[in-house]
Design an enzyme around this catalytic site. Structure first.
Site, PDB file in Angstrom:
ATOM      1  CB  THR A 129      -0.956   0.055   1.210  1.00 52.56           C
ATOM      2  OG1 THR A 129      -1.542   1.373   1.279  1.00 52.56           O
ATOM      3  CG2 THR A 129      -0.273  -0.208   2.541  1.00 52.56           C
ATOM      4  NE  ARG A 175     -10.661   6.151   1.657  1.00 56.29           N
ATOM      5  CZ  ARG A 175     -10.904   5.669   0.441  1.00 56.29           C
ATOM      6  NH1 ARG A 175     -11.473   6.423  -0.459  1.00 56.29           N
ATOM      7  NH2 ARG A 175     -10.577   4.433   0.138  1.00 56.29           N
ATOM      8  CG  HIS A 220       6.402  29.505  -1.308  1.00 53.59           C
ATOM      9  ND1 HIS A 220       7.623  29.509  -1.917  1.00 53.59           N
ATOM     10  CD2 HIS A 220       6.566  28.858  -0.123  1.00 53.59           C
ATOM     11  CE1 HIS A 220       8.486  28.864  -1.149  1.00 53.59           C
ATOM     12  NE2 HIS A 220       7.864  28.471  -0.050  1.00 53.59           N
TER      13      HIS A 220
HETATM   14  O1  F6P Z   1      -4.926   2.851   0.119  1.00 54.79           O
HETATM   15  C1  F6P Z   1      -4.342   3.517  -0.926  1.00 54.79           C
HETATM   16  C2  F6P Z   1      -5.208   4.656  -1.383  1.00 54.79           C
HETATM   17  O2  F6P Z   1      -4.573   5.261  -2.486  1.00 54.79           O
HETATM   18  C3  F6P Z   1      -5.530   5.702  -0.320  1.00 54.79           C
HETATM   19  O3  F6P Z   1      -4.490   6.613  -0.096  1.00 54.79           O
HETATM   20  C4  F6P Z   1      -6.742   6.334  -0.901  1.00 54.79           C
HETATM   21  O4  F6P Z   1      -7.528   6.919   0.102  1.00 54.79           O
HETATM   22  C5  F6P Z   1      -7.459   5.173  -1.535  1.00 54.79           C
HETATM   23  O5  F6P Z   1      -6.473   4.194  -1.803  1.00 54.79           O
HETATM   24  C6  F6P Z   1      -8.185   5.530  -2.791  1.00 54.79           C
HETATM   25  O6  F6P Z   1      -8.744   4.387  -3.310  1.00 54.79           O
HETATM   26  P1  F6P Z   1      -9.509   4.274  -4.709  1.00 54.79           P
HETATM   27  O7  F6P Z   1      -8.690   3.327  -5.523  1.00 54.79           O
HETATM   28  O8  F6P Z   1     -10.813   3.678  -4.354  1.00 54.79           O
HETATM   29  O9  F6P Z   1      -9.609   5.607  -5.313  1.00 54.79           O
END
Ligand code: F6P
Ligand code: ADP
Length: 323
Positions: A129, A175, A220
């Site tokens: 991940t 998230r 900035h």
């Molecule tokens: O878990 C990895 C991730 O990229 C998170 O950072 C993100 O919130 C989520 O997956 C988004 O998932 P999706 O593929 O459903 O857009």
């Protein structure tokens, strides 16, 4: 004595991450080197339930180590969260002669692996991940690439932000976890990081800081906002109205999940993939591979899932003090 493993399955599940292909490649080639057969299961647990199962040999993974994404595709599958779905999955494994599965994914995917192990299919999880949000490990496959991609993108936003003397809110993925945001905060020298783990968002304080920074000559003002906080567009609008300083929001989104993996992601994913096969050949099951305190190790999945992880406190403190 544990039954000898002849056929190893491999799947990727949940959000994809750069380096997953390196892990798949290592599983396939290490298994073949040990005289095992390998089956690729497409689209995670959804593909298992649909019997999307392919034979893999050494050439199936040729030319994949440098590619982002996952050659096996990935999916989320609600049916597999049910006991009936898990039972069906275990039966399909037995039908296809799959004695063991390497599951590459996050905590959710490990829960699936845990259920399969309880139903007699040996399983090993590999942490895959971009979020770095798996408690038992200091490293997850894909984080290094994703955070470097985000860092480079933020550098580019910073250039134009400085030219126009703007405030920029840059939203990065995560998230439920702020690791990407915090690392970018430090790597990009951001003025502010907003993390879901530290939800102390105080807009008036932020507005005062933006005004103060401009008075002190900052050209900035970079705010890294984690997806878990969100609302970057409306935040930008309100900051602009309150400060009179032009403010733009940039949401980096899924570009952070793609691209050729970094050297670290290739090497660590490769090592973890090979180790998964070694553990299965030693008769181990229901384990997760981790990189902890500088070493590759493995944990029982139940113990790994019970662990908790937050963002690094010292890194968070210095993200505030080094502005
Ligand atoms: O878990 C990895 C991730 O990229 C998170 O950072 C993100 O919130 C989520 O997956 C988004 O998932 P999706 O593929 O459903 O857009
Ligand atoms: P990640 O593996 O990245 O945490 P998810 O939480 O989306 O991603 O989980 C991926 C998949 O793992 C789910 O779509 C589902 O098929 C399976 N899964 C998640 N939770 C469980 C569970 N409690 N039991 C069995 N399988 C699960």
């Amino acid at each position: 004595m544990a039954k000898e493993i002849n056929t190893i399955g491999v799947l990727t599940s949940g959000g994809d991450a750069p380096g997953m292909n390196a892990a798949i490649r290592a599983v396939v080639r290490q298994a073949i080197s040990k005289g095992k057969k390998v089956k690729g299961i497409k689209r995670g647990y959804a593909g298992l339930l649909n019997e999307e199962i392919i034979d893999m040999d050494a050439t199936s993974v040729s030319d994949t180590i440098s590619r982002g994404g996952t050659i096996l595709q990935t999916a989320r599958c609600m049916e597999f969260v049910t006991p009936e779905g898990q039972q069906k999955g275990a039966e399909i494994c037995k039908k296809h002669g799959i004695d063991a599965i390497v599951v590459i994914g996050g905590d959710g995917s490990f829960q699936g692996a845990q259920k399969l192990a309880a139903l007699g299919i040996n399983t090993i999880g590999l942490p895959g991940t971009i979020d770095l949000d798996i408690a038992c490990t200091d490293y997850t496959i894909g984080f290094d690439t994703a955070v470097n991609t985000a860092m480079e993108a933020i550098d580019k936003v910073r250039d134009t932000s400085t030219s126009h003397e703007r405030c920029s809110i840059i939203e990065v993925m995560g998230r439920g976890a702020g690791h990407i945001a915090l690392w970018c905060g430090l790597a990009n020298g951001a003025e502010e990081v907003l993390l879901p783990e530290k939800y102390d968002y105080d807009e008036q304080r932020l507005i005062d800081q933006v005004v103060e920074a401009r008075k002190n000559g900052k050209q900035h003002y970079i705010i890294i906002n984690a997806e878990g906080i969100g609302h970057s567009q409306s935040m930008a609008k309100r900051i602009e109205e309150a400060t009179g300083i032009e403010t733009r929001a940039t949401i980096l989104g899924h570009m952070q999940r793609g691209g050729s993996p970094t050297c670290k992601d290739r090497v660590y994913a490769t090592t973890m993939g090979a180790l998964a096969v070694d553990l299965l050949c030693e008769g181990k099951s229901n384990r997760v591979i981790a990189h902890k305190d500088g070493e590759f190790v493995d944990f029982d999945i139940d113990e790994a899932l019970a662990m908790k992880k937050g963002v690094d406190e010292y890194m968070y403190q210095i993200s505030k003090s080094l502005v």
